[in-house]
Structures are given as C-alpha cells and as structure tokens.
Enzyme design. Structure first.
Site, PDB file in Angstrom:
ATOM      1  N   ASP A   1      -0.271  -1.148   9.615  1.00  0.00           N
ATOM      2  CA  ASP A   1      -0.828  -2.411   9.953  1.00  0.00           C
ATOM      3  C   ASP A   1      -2.420  -1.884   9.778  1.00  0.00           C
ATOM      4  O   ASP A   1      -2.483  -0.428  11.188  1.00  0.00           O
ATOM      5  CB  ASP A   1      -0.092  -3.031  10.995  1.00  0.00           C
ATOM      6  CG  ASP A   1      -0.728  -3.785  11.672  1.00  0.00           C
ATOM      7  OD1 ASP A   1      -0.884  -4.987  11.017  1.00  0.00           O
ATOM      8  OD2 ASP A   1      -1.067  -3.822  12.801  1.00  0.00           O
TER       9      ASP A   1
ATOM     10  N   GLU B   1      -3.948  -0.807   5.809  1.00  0.00           N
ATOM     11  CA  GLU B   1      -4.592  -1.717   5.739  1.00  0.00           C
ATOM     12  C   GLU B   1      -5.672  -1.509   6.307  1.00  0.00           C
ATOM     13  O   GLU B   1      -6.162  -1.193   8.032  1.00  0.00           O
ATOM     14  CB  GLU B   1      -4.021  -2.849   6.452  1.00  0.00           C
ATOM     15  CG  GLU B   1      -4.575  -4.373   6.460  1.00  0.00           C
ATOM     16  CD  GLU B   1      -4.148  -5.267   7.799  1.00  0.00           C
ATOM     17  OE1 GLU B   1      -3.698  -6.687   7.650  1.00  0.00           O
ATOM     18  OE2 GLU B   1      -3.222  -4.961   8.927  1.00  0.00           O
TER      19      GLU B   1
END
Length: 693
Positions: free
Chosen positions: A352, A388
C-alpha cells in the site's frame, strides 16, 4: 507502581533477535530504542487485566534493550513501558504511563478500548501535545502474547510457485468474501477459517484464479471517529502490529486458522498474497494516541519536519509517515516480511502506498535502501512483490518507476480502459498501449510485460457493476455528507442512476461488463479481478467502503438475478482462454510476436487514423506456436466502443480462415468462419475475438 506488582530481575540475554523469542527454556525480550533512558517489560496474567510483574531490561547494546527471563513460555502476555524525555519539539514523546505494544509482537490479545489515557498528553490542555499525561493506559490496551513460530508444522505444505506470466490475481477481503457465504458454517464466516473453507477455495479454484490477494490482515484498530458514528475500519489500512494477524478474523482455532487458510489455498494450487501497510501506523499525527512506536522512539520511527520535530511529514495522508531511512525501522519491515514468508508461508505482498517505502529524505529513489535490501534478500526477492506506485508526497506518482523484479498496480490501464469503453474521443492510442502490456511504461531495464498489474476495479472505487450503473458516487452511508471517495470515476449509467427495470439499459450494462472483463483477461500484463466483479457485485454506488463492515461491502451470494450467473460463466471462460492460450499472456517483449493494427476498412492503421476514431482491429501472431495442438498462433481482436454497428473488413490470412471464438455482443455465438476480405458486422459496444483455423 502498584505494590502488588512483583519486581523480577532478568538475565542479560541477547540483542541479536528482536521481539519475544522462546528458546525452549525461557524467553528473550529485545526492543529497539535509540533515545530511551530505561525500558520496563510488564507481564500480565492470562486475562490481560492484571499486571503481575515488572522487569527492567538490564542491557543496552547497539540501541537494543534486552533481557532474558527463564521459565517464561509461549502464552505469556506482556507489554512495554519506555522511559525517556517528553520533548515533542525535539521529536521525543516518551511516557512510561502508557503501555506499549511490542513492534515485533506476533500476536495481540484484546482490542483497543479507546480512552483518554491512550494520549501521552492532556487532551484538554490548551497546549495539547506539549503537556504530559500521567494516566495509565494498560487497562485499555491489548497485550502482546509470546508465541513459538518454530512449533508451526508446515511439513506437508507445498508452495504453488505460480510463474508471473501465468498469474491471475483476485483481490478480496477475509470477512467481506466469507460473511454471507451460505456454503460456509455460520461460526466460520468472517474468519480466516471461513476464507480457507472448502466452499471458498473450491469457488476460487473453479473460477481459474491462481493468486488470492487479501486486503490487510495485520493487526489494526478501529478509529474512534468511526466508532462514534457506529462504523468500523473495514479495509484495515491502519496497522499497529506488523507481525500479528488481525484477531478480529480469528475463528475457533485462533492464530492456527490463518495457517490452515494458507495451507488450504496451497493444497488447491493457489497462492496467498498479502496487502501490507508499512507506510504509516495507527498512531496518527502529533495529536494521535501513543500505542507503540510513538512511545518507544518517536524520532526514529517517524519522519518529522526538519525545522520542527513536533510535527510529522504526512506523505501518506494519514497523519504520519514511517521512517524507512532509519536502519532499525527498515530492519523491522524486512523482519516482518520474512516472518510472513518463512513462518506463515505467504507467497508475496502488495505494498500500500509503496512509493513511501522508496522515499528517502530527498524524495523517491528506486535505488533507495528499501529497494536495495529487498532485491538482495534471498528470501524476499523470490516472492511476488507488487507496488501501489503512488503517495501524496512530492513526486509521489511513480507508475513505471519501481525497479526490476517488481510488478505495479497500473492505474493508467484502469483509467484508459474505462475511458475507451465509455466512448471518449482520442483514447485509441493509449488503449492500444495498455492492451499490449504498457510497453511505453515497462519495457525498460529488462522488465517484463507482467510488471503491469492491469485492473478495471479494485477495493477503492466503484465495482465493475457500479462503474456501468452510476454517474456519481453515493457514499452517504459513510457519514461524511458524500464528500469522501473519488469524484473522477470515468463511469456512465447509460440512462438511469442505479438499478433499473429498463431492459435496454440493463442489456447495454451487461454488454459493457463483458467488454471490460474481456479486455482485462485478453490484455498482456497481469490481470487483477476484484472479488465479485465476475458476477456483477454492487456496492449500491458507494465507491469508498472503507468504513462499511456491512452488506454494502460484503459479497452477496444469494438472491442474485440470472444475469449474474451468466456473467460468472463468461468470466470463467475468459480465464480459461487466457490460461490455455500463451498468445494472451506474453512473457517477453522480445518473443518475436507480430503486432498489426487495422482500421474498419481492413487496411493497416496509419498515424492519421489513430485520432480519427476508436474502432480498432488487432492481429497478434506467434510463428513459434504454429503446429502445436490446440494452441493458437494467430488471433484477431476487434473493438467497437460506440453504440452503432460497424462493418469491419476482415484482414486476409496467408492460409486458413478466421473463426469467431467469442463476441461480447452475444457470448453464445461462436464458430462462424469468415472468408478473407469479408465484412463482419461488429455490433455497437462490443468486442470480437477470432482465431486462425
């Protein structure tokens, strides 16, 4: 200190292995803090409510506080109190009145019962975080538990080791996927054991998925502001324990349920990928609670403003940013990753806000410490690594900027594909690049087509069904007056907002879902499917279900219309097509593949044609595949994003005929032979696939 709390003297122990480590006779405790003056280990009774002993760690070696306690066995509950300066303006926030979670705790017992005592300062004082609070937070804080990872029996486990070109990712949520599944016993729904249940594993296996990507399963608390509104942190992007599974997903077997889940997927030949959050923690900004890192060594664990260390650099948008430039903080992340691979047997990670991990004080650096260490690690360099590639900091958008060996979520694929099928003008050139693996982004430094993780929808944003059913987001249930979530969805409702009984609108929506799914699975790169999109799951227009631990976010399995089953069958067919035909899962940019683009007139696409329209024909040819039984060496794909029929002149073949394999206009039609130079009536908003026969 309570007079009923015993004082115990510890042996020196070792500084070499952080955390609580049982050696068969006792447990060694070691914790990093560069600026602490004293560290106390607090032992609790089995209920976690009563502190029974306090131990001062006797040794301090290379910024590691450590001590050994004979007779302390797995199951023992503990926490830390760390003494040092309370000097926020210089980055120090020590307060021994706060019981702290061990950053290396492998299991937490209990949840955070939010209380004013969690704050190291007097929250009612005018100066707020510059004050000092003396209330004890132990009654309201979960306790760490000593466990023995060496006792885990993985002797029969076999990792699937799916190659990247063959990988098909399936993003899902432990509770969201299993909570309403009637095939799972009620006591296992919403748990790791429910996720690993035969009903779950068989469904995912039969769909054709190779790799399940689970949304965060590291321990995380619910935010107080959400609890105040009767909501919960559903997604879990708020980690407080990087080694501990989230106990909210425990079933009857507790932590063993996680390992049983992994083994069940492995037995079915499916990988388990974890979505991990190492970019920030649940402690928030300078006004946030003191739960762990902030009270252990705030100045080391977090990035603070250079000219005022009272405040945090907030490249994550969550209040704080983990300081991966510090060697001990970087070590913690690496130790955590290795723990999940070696002791919990996961097969890879999706990071993330991954740009944060490559961010040094001067900015993002693909040769930064994190990337260097992980690339050189003999354990982590062999698992799947997915970034990401963005954060909100300066230069934070890094699609294509990660080093070789990494795959990346490619939001350019998502956005371009949405725009193309919506019929936006001038999208054909970008669509062509995305369809062929985004070589304009990834064909460098020896990176492969699989580096592009292609997706139409993910947890953050509209589901596939809602993408073709809503023009606007509908997040009122989140309690933020519909101000949260993305506004730029590139969606279209085709004439009605949300569910409708209009057969014409529903027909075009179903066709568009098929177009998106066909594009996804026939594109080069690594496809990622959002769980439930294979049968048209809806979140009723909510594009930000982060706080919806409810039927808004849970996958619905019953009472679905027949069109949902038809879409699932269509998706399964697409996945099988991709798995059996190498021409759709390109392994190498330099494989000799022939790529030819055509216009509707049957001629080769010229530069001036690309901006004149978006109806396209694509021929892919692989001479090395010729003669292999059941394997296609030539395919032709036709794309028409407009609502009107287009007569498409089929380009000629040197030998053989084109045979229609599939059309999204009517999936039941296949097998039609097309002669050279014959027109094929390409229906509006449709995609057609031909193979050479």
């Amino acid at each position: 200190m309570d007079s009923n709390i015993k004082t115990i003297t510890a042996e020196p122990g070792s500084w070499l292995e952080l955390g609580a480590n049982f050696d068969g006779k006792g447990t060694n405790f070691a914790i990093f803090s560069a600026h602490a003056e004293r560290v106390e280990l607090c032992l609790f009774d089995p209920s976690g409510k009563t502190e029974i002993a306090r131990v001062e760690l006797p040794e301090y070696t290379h910024e590691i506080w450590h001590g050994y306690l004979p007779g302390i066995k797995p199951g023992q509950l503990y926490g830390y109190r760390v003494h040092g300066p309370f000097d926020p303006e210089n980055g120090h926030r020590f307060n021994p009145n706060k019981l702290l979670v061990d950053p290396y705790a492998r299991e937490l017992v209990g949840q955070f019962d939010w209380n004013d005592a969690h704050f190291a300062y007097d929250i009612y004082h005018d100066d707020k975080d510059l004050t000092f609070d003396e209330r004890d937070s132990a009654p309201f804080t979960p306790k760490c538990r000593v466990i023995d990872p060496s006792s885990f029996d993985w002797s029969a486990d076999k990792r699937p080791s799916i190659s990247w070109p063959s990988t098909i990712l399936y993003e899902t949520h432990v509770k969201g996927f299993s909570q309403l599944n009637p095939g799972i016993p009620s006591e296992l729904r919403g748990t790791f054991e429910g996720m690993g249940h035969k009903a779950t594993v068989d469904y995912i296996k039969n769909l054709g998925i190779t790799s399940v990507e689970l949304m965060p399963v590291h321990e995380f608390p619910d935010d107080q502001h959400l609890l105040d509104k009767g909501l919960h942190n559903f997604w879990g992007y708020n980690t407080i324990g990087f080694f501990a599974p989230a106990s909210r997903y425990y079933g009857p077997q507790g932590i063993q349920g996680f390992r049983d889940m992994v083994r069940a997927f492995h037995d079915a030949g499916i990988e388990v990928i974890l979505d991990v959050v190492y970019n920030h923690t649940a402690e928030g900004n300078e006004l946030g609670p003191t739960l762990s890192f902030k009270g252990i060594d705030n100045f080391s664990y977090y990035r603070t403003l250079p000219d005022n260390h009272r405040y945090y650099i907030n490249d994550t948008g969550t209040g704080n940013t983990v300081n991966t430039s510090h060697p001990r903080v970087l070590q913690m992340i690496m130790d955590s990753l290795r723990y999940w691979v070696e002791h919990m047997h996961v097969d890879g990670f999706r990071f993330d806000l991954g740009t944060i991990l490559g961010r040094e004080p001067e900015g993002f650096d693909q040769r930064g410490g994190f990337f260097d260490v992980i690339t050189q690690c003999p354990i982590l360099s062999r698992v799947k690594l997915i970034g990401e590639p963005w954060d909100i900091g300066p230069g934070g958008y890094q699609v294509g900027g990660f080093p070789p060996g990494w795959a990346e979520w490619n939001d350019k694929y998502r956005d371009t594909t949405r725009e193309y099928w919506k019929g936006d003008n001038n999208t054909a050139p970008d669509f062509a690049a995305r369809l062929l693996g985004s070589g304009d982004i990834y064909d460098l430094r020896g990176r492969r087509p699989w580096s592009s993780v292609n997706f139409i929808a993910a947890h953050d944003g509209f589901t596939l069904n809602d993408l073709v059913s809503y023009n606007e987001k509908h997040n009122d249930a989140n309690g933020e007056d519909n101000n949260d979530g993305h506004n730029d969805n590139r969606s279209y409702n085709y004439g009605a907002e949300g569910p409708t009984e209009d057969e014409g609108i529903n027909a075009v929506r179903e066709r568009q879902k098929r177009n998106f799914l066909a594009t996804l699975f026939l594109s080069h790169g690594t496809p990622m499917l959002l769980a439930g999109d294979e049968f048209g799951r809806s979140q009723m227009g909510n594009n930000n279900g982060y706080c919806q631990d409810s039927e808004i976010s849970w996958v619905q399995w019953e009472g679905l219309p027949e069109t949902n089953e038809a879409l699932r069958n269509f998706t399964t067919h697409l996945i099988k097509l991709r798995q059996t035909q190498p021409i759709f899962r390109r392994e190498n940019w330099r494989d000799g593949m022939e790529v030819n683009w055509f216009n509707a007139g049957g001629g080769y696409q010229q530069p001036e044609h690309w901006l004149e329209g978006t109806t396209l024909g694509l021929h892919l040819g692989r001479r090395d595949l010729e003669g292999q039984k059941g394997i296609w060496s030539d395919v032709l794909m036709l794309f028409n994003p407009f609502d009107g029929q287009v007569p498409f002149k089929i380009p000629p073949l040197n030998k053989g005929k084109w045979i229609l394999e599939m059309t999204t206009a009517d999936p039941s039609i296949r097998g039609q032979e097309i002669d050279q130079d014959e027109d094929f009536d390409l229906e509006g908003r449709s995609l057609a696939v031909f193979r050479r026969g």
